[in-house]
Design a protein around this motif. Sequence first.
Motif, PDB file in Angstrom:
ATOM      1  N   ASP A  73       1.245  -1.385   0.075  1.00 10.14           N
ATOM      2  CA  ASP A  73       0.045  -0.003   0.039  1.00 10.14           C
ATOM      3  C   ASP A  73       0.912   1.492  -0.251  1.00 10.14           C
ATOM      4  O   ASP A  73       2.011   1.305   0.646  1.00 10.14           O
ATOM      5  N   GLU A  74       0.808   2.119  -0.535  1.00 16.49           N
ATOM      6  CA  GLU A  74       0.985   3.317  -0.814  1.00 16.49           C
ATOM      7  C   GLU A  74       1.634   4.258   1.034  1.00 16.49           C
ATOM      8  O   GLU A  74       2.869   4.473   0.622  1.00 16.49           O
ATOM      9  N   LEU A  75       0.867   3.761   1.065  1.00 16.03           N
ATOM     10  CA  LEU A  75       1.085   4.642   2.672  1.00 16.03           C
ATOM     11  C   LEU A  75       2.352   3.650   3.657  1.00 16.03           C
ATOM     12  O   LEU A  75       3.314   4.361   4.754  1.00 16.03           O
ATOM     13  N   ILE A  76       2.257   2.126   3.374  1.00 12.88           N
ATOM     14  CA  ILE A  76       3.183   1.362   3.888  1.00 12.88           C
ATOM     15  C   ILE A  76       4.436   1.777   3.088  1.00 12.88           C
ATOM     16  O   ILE A  76       5.722   1.473   3.644  1.00 12.88           O
ATOM     17  N   ARG A 136       5.478   3.948   1.564  1.00 13.79           N
ATOM     18  CA  ARG A 136       5.853   5.574   2.780  1.00 13.79           C
ATOM     19  C   ARG A 136       6.447   5.542   3.565  1.00 13.79           C
ATOM     20  O   ARG A 136       8.032   6.503   3.439  1.00 13.79           O
ATOM     21  N   ALA A 137       6.052   4.799   4.450  1.00  7.88           N
ATOM     22  CA  ALA A 137       6.795   4.253   5.362  1.00  7.88           C
ATOM     23  C   ALA A 137       8.370   4.208   5.492  1.00  7.88           C
ATOM     24  O   ALA A 137       9.347   3.981   6.488  1.00  7.88           O
ATOM     25  N   SER A 185      10.124   4.433   2.793  1.00 10.12           N
ATOM     26  CA  SER A 185      10.873   5.121   1.889  1.00 10.12           C
ATOM     27  C   SER A 185      12.779   5.499   2.444  1.00 10.12           C
ATOM     28  O   SER A 185      13.364   5.323   1.662  1.00 10.12           O
ATOM     29  N   ALA A 188      11.231   5.617  10.435  1.00 13.89           N
ATOM     30  CA  ALA A 188       9.763   5.067   9.955  1.00 13.89           C
ATOM     31  C   ALA A 188       8.999   5.662  11.671  1.00 13.89           C
ATOM     32  O   ALA A 188       7.458   6.270  10.629  1.00 13.89           O
ATOM     33  N   ARG A 205       8.147   9.722  11.300  1.00 12.75           N
ATOM     34  CA  ARG A 205       7.931  10.426  10.193  1.00 12.75           C
ATOM     35  C   ARG A 205       6.404   9.857  10.089  1.00 12.75           C
ATOM     36  O   ARG A 205       5.240  10.907   9.405  1.00 12.75           O
ATOM     37  N   ASP A 206       5.890   8.478  10.260  1.00 13.00           N
ATOM     38  CA  ASP A 206       4.666   7.591  10.288  1.00 13.00           C
ATOM     39  C   ASP A 206       4.143   7.601  10.912  1.00 13.00           C
ATOM     40  O   ASP A 206       2.888   6.923  11.474  1.00 13.00           O
ATOM     41  N   ARG A 223       1.971   2.849  12.048  1.00  8.18           N
ATOM     42  CA  ARG A 223       2.089   2.202  11.313  1.00  8.18           C
ATOM     43  C   ARG A 223       3.728   1.768  10.655  1.00  8.18           C
ATOM     44  O   ARG A 223       3.875   1.128   9.358  1.00  8.18           O
ATOM     45  N   ALA A 238       4.469  -1.186   8.456  1.00 12.53           N
ATOM     46  CA  ALA A 238       5.272  -1.847   7.989  1.00 12.53           C
ATOM     47  C   ALA A 238       6.730  -2.343   8.257  1.00 12.53           C
ATOM     48  O   ALA A 238       7.092  -3.117   7.012  1.00 12.53           O
TER      49      ALA A 238
END
Length: 364
Positions: free
Chosen positions: A63-66, A68-69, A71, A141, A144-145, A149, A153
């Motif tokens: 998922d995009e949110l994972i 991002r976490a 990244s 992570a 940031r998130d 999350r 992740a």
Amino acid sequence: MDSLLQTMSSSPGNVGEQSGAHVLRLMELEPHRLVAAFATEERLAADLLACVDLVREEAGSGDELIARALSGVVSGGKRLRPLLALATAYATWIGTPGAERAADRDRAVRAGAAVELLHLASLVHDDVMDEAGVRHGVPTANVRDGNIRAVLAGDFLLARAVAVACGLGQREGMLVSETFARLCDGQARESALLFDAARTEPDYYDAITGKTAALLATACRLGALAAGAGTEAAEALTSYGHHLGLAYQLVDDLLDLTGSDERLRKPAGHDVAMGVFTLPVLYAQEEHPRLAGLLGALQPEDDGTVREVVDLVKDSSALRRTRAAVDEQTRYAVGALSGAAAGLTPAGLAMLSELVACLARRAH
């Protein structure tokens, strides 16, 4: 080698441009140079690049949110575990005519990616538990998130590690799963004794056997399995990785007390500040009885007491004794290779022996 990496990372949509730059930096490190001298720079660079790309692709596949976490999670690190998986495979193939097949080389790359994904999952979870703010120079992570999350992740990376390993076979999938259980066991043992001045040397070794040695042992075993090594050689290489892992953690614990803040990217004595009393601290207590009182009264963020503890450790034989423990584990690792000698090329045996010595030299 630069042109090779540029060629391999030029395909549209490939994350290889970042990976290629990272691999170039890795190839300057002493352990990587050692393996490259044995396998050739072109081979190691290509295989590490494929491994790093696969790790990035797997980490970004959710998922995009994972994604991002994660990244910043995959952007750095020494990739020691993939290096060990590749090195043990190389030690079996190189020098044996007709032994290496393209499919086996791909399996070694995937083995390295599986163990690195597992390692990264453990780091994400560790950062949550430690409330860490920075890793590899970038915010974690959890910062940031948020913790929720970040935990998700880390769980995602674990799932991808098992999936990549299962793609190699059932035994590899089970091995990665069991290794994560051992990582959790080691972390639990350490967490149970945080800020405990009564922690013992066996307590310390029980924790690092799970936290560090299990993962390096698995990296070596996966490399051996990828190379088609027999049972005896695979067991011997697993033992090699276990003792290498113990030596590696002992060195890290020494550097935490003796390294500069700039070199460590964290304050010296960070482990003490976090309530993790490592082997040098335990040794120092035997010579400085008042150290137990300081440790027993230590509170988080107590920088003054941390500095006093570090000074007392340095003013003892603890650092020398810990270096002796590093040397002992190095000898055990090299000794374990004798059990794999029949399955390794002579040059491969020499390379693995020098590799563990290279990693241990950081202590001196």
